[in-house]
Design a protein around this motif. Structure first.
Motif, PDB file in Angstrom:
ATOM      1  N   TYR A  71       0.814  -1.218   0.000  1.00 47.27           N
ATOM      2  CA  TYR A  71       0.000   0.000   0.000  1.00 47.27           C
ATOM      3  C   TYR A  71       0.850   1.273   0.000  1.00 47.27           C
ATOM      4  N   ALA A  72       2.151   1.130  -0.095  1.00 46.54           N
ATOM      5  CA  ALA A  72       3.057   2.282  -0.007  1.00 46.54           C
ATOM      6  C   ALA A  72       2.756   3.339  -1.066  1.00 46.54           C
ATOM      7  N   GLU A  73       2.605   2.941  -2.311  1.00 45.26           N
ATOM      8  CA  GLU A  73       2.357   3.911  -3.382  1.00 45.26           C
ATOM      9  C   GLU A  73       1.022   4.612  -3.194  1.00 45.26           C
ATOM     10  N   LEU A  74       0.010   3.871  -2.771  1.00 45.83           N
ATOM     11  CA  LEU A  74      -1.305   4.455  -2.520  1.00 45.83           C
ATOM     12  C   LEU A  74      -1.219   5.517  -1.426  1.00 45.83           C
ATOM     13  N   LEU A  75      -0.507   5.216  -0.358  1.00 49.79           N
ATOM     14  CA  LEU A  75      -0.385   6.156   0.758  1.00 49.79           C
ATOM     15  C   LEU A  75       0.461   7.367   0.380  1.00 49.79           C
ATOM     16  N   LYS A  76       1.480   7.166  -0.446  1.00 48.78           N
ATOM     17  CA  LYS A  76       2.267   8.300  -0.929  1.00 48.78           C
ATOM     18  C   LYS A  76       1.396   9.216  -1.780  1.00 48.78           C
ATOM     19  N   ALA A  77       0.586   8.605  -2.652  1.00 45.17           N
ATOM     20  CA  ALA A  77      -0.306   9.400  -3.506  1.00 45.17           C
ATOM     21  C   ALA A  77      -1.305  10.176  -2.650  1.00 45.17           C
ATOM     22  N   TYR A  78      -1.837   9.546  -1.624  1.00 42.68           N
ATOM     23  CA  TYR A  78      -2.777  10.209  -0.719  1.00 42.68           C
ATOM     24  C   TYR A  78      -2.126  11.410  -0.039  1.00 42.68           C
TER      25      TYR A  78
END
Length: 187
Positions: A71-78
């Motif tokens: 989920y790292a990329e999703l959280l960075k995007a958020y």
């Protein structure tokens, strides 16, 4: 309440600081060996549940709940979306406390705000406004947080000494506690 749900609740509230095996065992009132087994079950539960974004890790002898790596990329995007670039009241309170009382631990911030600040600290770190600057030399060695150079840019100032003197601000009585006994900034 099951033992696993109690562990989960405690680790959620502990946030970035986490809890040691001994602390968990004492809080839940079971022997450390039983706690170790329960932690292994909780870790396995998260590993086997594709519908859960959480996992249990152990770092520096403390157990913490974190999001799974996928989920790292999703959280960075958020963290970098324009809608999330504005700071919530909780984030602003937390940032103010860190700015005026740095370096400071999450537990000290929680004590001032009266609520858990781990989410706000995480967001402020993701935005680059605060960072870990060391460990406090007390039991548990909690992280110390301070503002970054980007914070200065964000605030449009060159030095922390340029922050507004809070004693000159007319604020509501309930907000006074946030800034009580603000120590002078060190040069």
């Amino acid at each position: 309440m099951t033992t696993l749900s109690r562990i989960e609740a405690l680790l959620f509230v502990a946030g970035d600081e986490g809890l040691t095996l001994r602390q968990l065992a004492e809080l839940i009132e079971i022997p450390p060996s039983g706690m170790q087994q329960s932690l292994e079950k909780l870790a396995e539960k998260y590993d086997n549940d594709d519908d859960s974004a959480l996992c249990l890790i152990e770092t520096a002898n403390s157990f913490k709940l974190v999001t799974k790596e996928r989920y790292a990329e999703l959280l960075k995007a958020y963290a970098h979306t324009p809608v999330n670039q504005s700071l919530s009241r909780a984030s602003l309170e937390t940032l103010s406390i860190i700015a005026y009382k740095q370096p400071i631990t999450r537990i000290e911030i929680d004590g001032i705000r009266g609520v858990n600040s781990s989410g706000a600290i995480g967001k402020l770190q993701a935005l680059g406004l605060v960072e870990e600057v060391g460990k406090k030399d007390v039991l548990g060695r909690p992280n110390l947080y301070a503002t970054t150079d980007y914070f200065l840019d964000f605030m449009g100032i060159n030095h922390l000494e340029e922050l507004i003197d809070v004693s000159t601000i007319d604020i509501k009585e309930e907000e006074v506690a946030l800034f009580a006994e603000v120590p002078p900034l060190e040069e």
